[in-house]
Design a protein around this motif. Structure first.
Motif, short mmCIF file in Angstrom:
data_model
loop_
_atom_site.label_atom_id
_atom_site.label_comp_id
_atom_site.label_asym_id
_atom_site.label_seq_id
_atom_site.Cartn_x
_atom_site.Cartn_y
_atom_site.Cartn_z
N GLN A 335 0.86 -1.19 0.00
CA GLN A 335 0.00 0.00 0.00
C GLN A 335 0.90 1.25 0.00
N MET A 336 0.85 1.99 -1.08
CA MET A 336 1.75 3.13 -1.27
C MET A 336 1.11 4.42 -0.74
N ARG A 337 0.98 4.50 0.57
CA ARG A 337 0.29 5.65 1.16
C ARG A 337 0.65 5.79 2.62
N GLY A 338 0.21 6.91 3.19
CA GLY A 338 0.27 7.08 4.63
C GLY A 338 -0.96 6.44 5.25
N ILE A 339 -1.00 6.45 6.57
CA ILE A 339 -2.14 5.86 7.26
C ILE A 339 -3.40 6.69 7.03
N SER A 340 -4.54 6.01 7.09
CA SER A 340 -5.82 6.71 6.99
C SER A 340 -6.21 7.27 8.35
N MET A 341 -7.24 8.12 8.35
CA MET A 341 -7.70 8.68 9.62
C MET A 341 -8.36 7.62 10.50
N ARG A 342 -8.98 6.63 9.90
CA ARG A 342 -9.53 5.53 10.69
C ARG A 342 -8.40 4.74 11.35
N GLU A 343 -7.31 4.54 10.63
CA GLU A 343 -6.16 3.83 11.18
C GLU A 343 -5.51 4.64 12.29
N ALA A 344 -5.42 5.95 12.11
CA ALA A 344 -4.87 6.80 13.17
C ALA A 344 -5.73 6.71 14.43
N ALA A 345 -7.05 6.68 14.25
CA ALA A 345 -7.95 6.58 15.39
C ALA A 345 -7.77 5.25 16.11
N ARG A 346 -7.59 4.17 15.36
CA ARG A 346 -7.33 2.86 16.00
C ARG A 346 -6.06 2.91 16.83
N LEU A 347 -5.03 3.53 16.30
CA LEU A 347 -3.75 3.60 17.02
C LEU A 347 -3.87 4.45 18.29
#
Length: 396
Positions: A335-347
């Motif tokens: 996956q050629m991207r930064g984390i999503s906002m949903r992923e940031a929320a999980r973290l």
């Protein structure tokens, strides 16, 4: 109707991380106070009081500073009156249970980030906000909560900030509280993130006895270390700039062609030294090369890098949407991207049903998530405080 274990007021509530943690600890949150109106919708919609009748905390969009000739927008008196009324109503509804004040003041005035690009007004605002803990003590003096919980960055204890944290502790002790403070890391509480914080807990002496002693745990001994890779499992793949149609906040920032090339060569958990020797040549930034030559050491080594899937993530900040601001590349190399906002929320330990508004925005949502106190951290300490209180009351 489930009787709550405590009543709470959340000062500087933001988007509701602290409130969510207190609700999960079976508290009843009377109100959240924050001057940032952009947080109102996210705060109110996500936080019904599950202990009781499902009513939602009042969002008091007020400035905690006192009004003065130099700062007429201060609303401390109005906030005091609103909390007085709301707390009295809740005490009448739930008599005999302790009151907890969560006081997690904004951390920006106590960070080491450069002020070179801040406007003069912004610098004045940050300097003013260093006094927010002192202003919060006026509410403690007025209402005498049984319990107090506070969180901030580790640097708040440093002398260069004028002893703000020490003065906060001293003021609480002068108001009749037993106070404990220590540094912790969120990864020791089952949160998939390496985030060092300073925690403070205080208990009113008259509530549990002046001879009482208590410890502030440095970790949750029952929690297992969680990794970034494990936390992000199960979320659908995204391309840069893509928004998932069915999962709220699962949206990733777009990348230009050069940054897509950079992240394509990044290996999880490694520094950005790879930029010097890619199949397409040196892809490092000119400004970084100049700084490295000047300092004679490699700087900014986390930019354009990926998280390590087998370790907790780095600290989630308000700029976690951008791979140019830290190790925010997705740990999956396909996956050629930064984390999503949903992923940031999980973290940050938010559950997937916690929605940040506006759903289609990235920068505004990243600010809410990065500024939030992890709910799981608050839940743990709120439970510890309430258990201490209940144990002492039963033994008296």
């Amino acid at each position: 109707m489930l009787r709550p274990k405590f009543l709470a007021v959340d000062f500087f509530c933001g988007a509701g991380g602290t409130t969510r943690g207190m609700l999960d600890a079976q508290g009843y949150v009377v109100a959240g106070l924050d001057k940032d109106e952009a947080c109102r919708k996210t705060y109110v919609r996500n936080n019904p009081n599950i202990c009781a009748d499902g009513t939602r905390p009042h969002f008091l969009g007020m400035d905690l500073h006192p009004a003065s000739s130099s700062y007429p927008q201060g609303q401390q008196a109005q906030a005091m009156a609103a909390i007085d009324r709301l707390l009295a109503e809740s005490k009448a509804q739930f008599p005999g249970i302790p009151v907890l004040f969560a006081i997690c003041a904004p951390c920006q005035p106590f960070t080491t980030l450069s002020r070179a690009h801040l406007s003069e007004d912004r610098v004045i605002s940050r300097n003013r906000d260093r006094g927010l803990l002192a202003h919060a003590c006026r509410f403690v003096e007025r209402f005498g909560p049984d319990l107090i919980l506070s969180e901030n960055v580790p640097g708040i204890t440093e002398p260069r900030y004028g002893g703000v944290w020490g003065k906060f502790e001293t003021r609480l002790r002068g108001l009749g509280y037993l106070v404990k403070s220590r540094r912790v890391c969120t990864s020791d509480f089952g949160i998939p993130q390496h985030r060092k914080r300073t925690m403070l807990a205080a208990v009113r002496e008259s509530s549990i006895g002046s001879t009482a002693e208590f410890e502030l745990p440095a970790e949750d001994s029952d929690a297992e270390i969680r990794t970034a890779g494990h936390a992000l499992e199960g979320l659908p793949r995204l391309d840069p700039g893509e928004k998932h149609a069915d999962i709220p906040n699962h949206v990733a920032r777009n990348l230009n062609e050069l940054n897509r090339k950079r992240i394509a060569y990044a290996k999880p958990g490694e520094s950005n030294e790879y930029l010097l020797r890619t199949p397409e040549g040196d892809l490092s930034l000119d400004c970084h090369r100049r700084v490295n030559r000047k300092m004679r050491v490699r700087c900014f080594t986390d930019t354009y890098t990926r998280m390590a899937p087998g370790r907790p993530s780095p600290t989630i900040t308000t700029r976690c949407h951008s791979i140019t601001n830290g190790r925010y590349g997705h740990p999956d190399v396909t996956q050629m991207r930064g984390i999503s906002m949903r992923e940031a929320a999980r973290l940050q330990s938010f559950e997937d049903d916690y929605r940040f508004y506006p759903l289609d925005q990235i920068v505004a949502v990243a600010k809410m998530i990065g500024n939030a106190v992890p709910p799981a951290l608050v839940r743990f300490y709120a439970q510890c405080l309430v258990q201490l209180y209940q144990t002492r009351i039963l033994n008296q």
